[in-house]
Design a protein around this motif. Sequence first.
Motif, PDB file in Angstrom:
ATOM      1  N   ILE A  46       0.835  -1.204   0.000  1.00 32.95           N
ATOM      2  CA  ILE A  46       0.000   0.000   0.000  1.00 32.95           C
ATOM      3  C   ILE A  46       0.869   1.253   0.000  1.00 32.95           C
ATOM      4  O   ILE A  46       0.625   2.203  -0.763  1.00 32.95           O
ATOM      5  N   ALA A  47       1.898   1.267   0.840  1.00 32.79           N
ATOM      6  CA  ALA A  47       2.791   2.429   0.911  1.00 32.79           C
ATOM      7  C   ALA A  47       3.529   2.633  -0.416  1.00 32.79           C
ATOM      8  O   ALA A  47       3.635   3.767  -0.908  1.00 32.79           O
ATOM      9  N   ARG A  48       4.035   1.565  -0.997  1.00 30.40           N
ATOM     10  CA  ARG A  48       4.749   1.684  -2.286  1.00 30.40           C
ATOM     11  C   ARG A  48       3.832   2.188  -3.393  1.00 30.40           C
ATOM     12  O   ARG A  48       4.231   3.034  -4.196  1.00 30.40           O
ATOM     13  N   GLN A  49       2.601   1.679  -3.430  1.00 30.11           N
ATOM     14  CA  GLN A  49       1.650   2.143  -4.445  1.00 30.11           C
ATOM     15  C   GLN A  49       1.368   3.632  -4.292  1.00 30.11           C
ATOM     16  O   GLN A  49       1.318   4.362  -5.277  1.00 30.11           O
ATOM     17  N   ARG A  50       1.201   4.064  -3.064  1.00 31.59           N
ATOM     18  CA  ARG A  50       0.913   5.485  -2.810  1.00 31.59           C
ATOM     19  C   ARG A  50       2.103   6.343  -3.199  1.00 31.59           C
ATOM     20  O   ARG A  50       1.938   7.398  -3.826  1.00 31.59           O
ATOM     21  N   ASN A  62       9.322  14.508   6.210  1.00 28.45           N
ATOM     22  CA  ASN A  62       9.055  13.132   6.663  1.00 28.45           C
ATOM     23  C   ASN A  62       7.728  12.984   7.400  1.00 28.45           C
ATOM     24  O   ASN A  62       7.013  12.001   7.192  1.00 28.45           O
ATOM     25  N   ASP A  63       7.399  13.943   8.280  1.00 27.61           N
ATOM     26  CA  ASP A  63       6.146  13.812   9.025  1.00 27.61           C
ATOM     27  C   ASP A  63       4.930  13.908   8.098  1.00 27.61           C
ATOM     28  O   ASP A  63       3.924  13.239   8.307  1.00 27.61           O
ATOM     29  N   ALA A  64       5.027  14.702   7.044  1.00 30.07           N
ATOM     30  CA  ALA A  64       3.932  14.806   6.073  1.00 30.07           C
ATOM     31  C   ALA A  64       3.814  13.508   5.265  1.00 30.07           C
ATOM     32  O   ALA A  64       2.702  13.039   4.993  1.00 30.07           O
ATOM     33  N   ILE A  65       4.952  12.933   4.901  1.00 28.92           N
ATOM     34  CA  ILE A  65       4.935  11.649   4.170  1.00 28.92           C
ATOM     35  C   ILE A  65       4.295  10.583   5.049  1.00 28.92           C
ATOM     36  O   ILE A  65       3.425   9.824   4.604  1.00 28.92           O
ATOM     37  N   GLY A  71      -2.638   7.650   6.371  1.00 24.08           N
ATOM     38  CA  GLY A  71      -3.988   7.894   5.868  1.00 24.08           C
ATOM     39  C   GLY A  71      -4.361   6.912   4.775  1.00 24.08           C
ATOM     40  O   GLY A  71      -5.492   6.410   4.724  1.00 24.08           O
ATOM     41  N   GLU A  72      -3.413   6.623   3.908  1.00 20.40           N
ATOM     42  CA  GLU A  72      -3.659   5.664   2.824  1.00 20.40           C
ATOM     43  C   GLU A  72      -3.877   4.258   3.379  1.00 20.40           C
ATOM     44  O   GLU A  72      -4.794   3.553   2.967  1.00 20.40           O
ATOM     45  N   ILE A  73      -3.071   3.867   4.346  1.00 16.93           N
ATOM     46  CA  ILE A  73      -3.201   2.538   4.950  1.00 16.93           C
ATOM     47  C   ILE A  73      -4.527   2.416   5.685  1.00 16.93           C
ATOM     48  O   ILE A  73      -5.175   1.365   5.648  1.00 16.93           O
TER      49      ILE A  73
END
Length: 154
Positions: A46-50, A62-65, A71-73
């Motif tokens: 999921i993280a890689r796709q995002r 970094n904190d925004a990433i 949020g995506e997960i």
Amino acid sequence: MTITNPTQLIDEFKKSGEFDRLRRDLLSHFQRSERTEGFKSRVDDIARQRLSSDPKLISMPNDAIQRELLGEIDRYPIVERAVVDAPLLSDPSFIAGIRASLERTMSAGRSEKNNATPSQSTPNLQPCDSGNPNFNAAIPQLNDALTPSAVQKE
């Protein structure tokens, strides 16, 4: 404190430390299970796709990433599935241990009502031994009030 409703029982159960102990037991059991790798793999996918779908993310702080990825997960029910599929939640000895802990909490509330002074607090509960198959064998099975979905809501 006299326990007169389910909310008070939950509050006393949490105050006793038993809720946190159960949470740690469940997490530890999950981390030792073979399901952990599949869970980590799905989170990674999921993280890689995002990240691949939004190249601007790489240039963010970094904190925004992290916030974006979490949020995506959260959009996927992977945590809920892991909880529902947890075999420990359907283990009769684990359930019996939870029941025994709740009964001790209720008993502590009743005994405090009968002979408490204002300065007394709920006594520490002994942790249930969910790994011992003979633990609380005399305690009957819980009714449908304790199901994986009911535990998950807490």
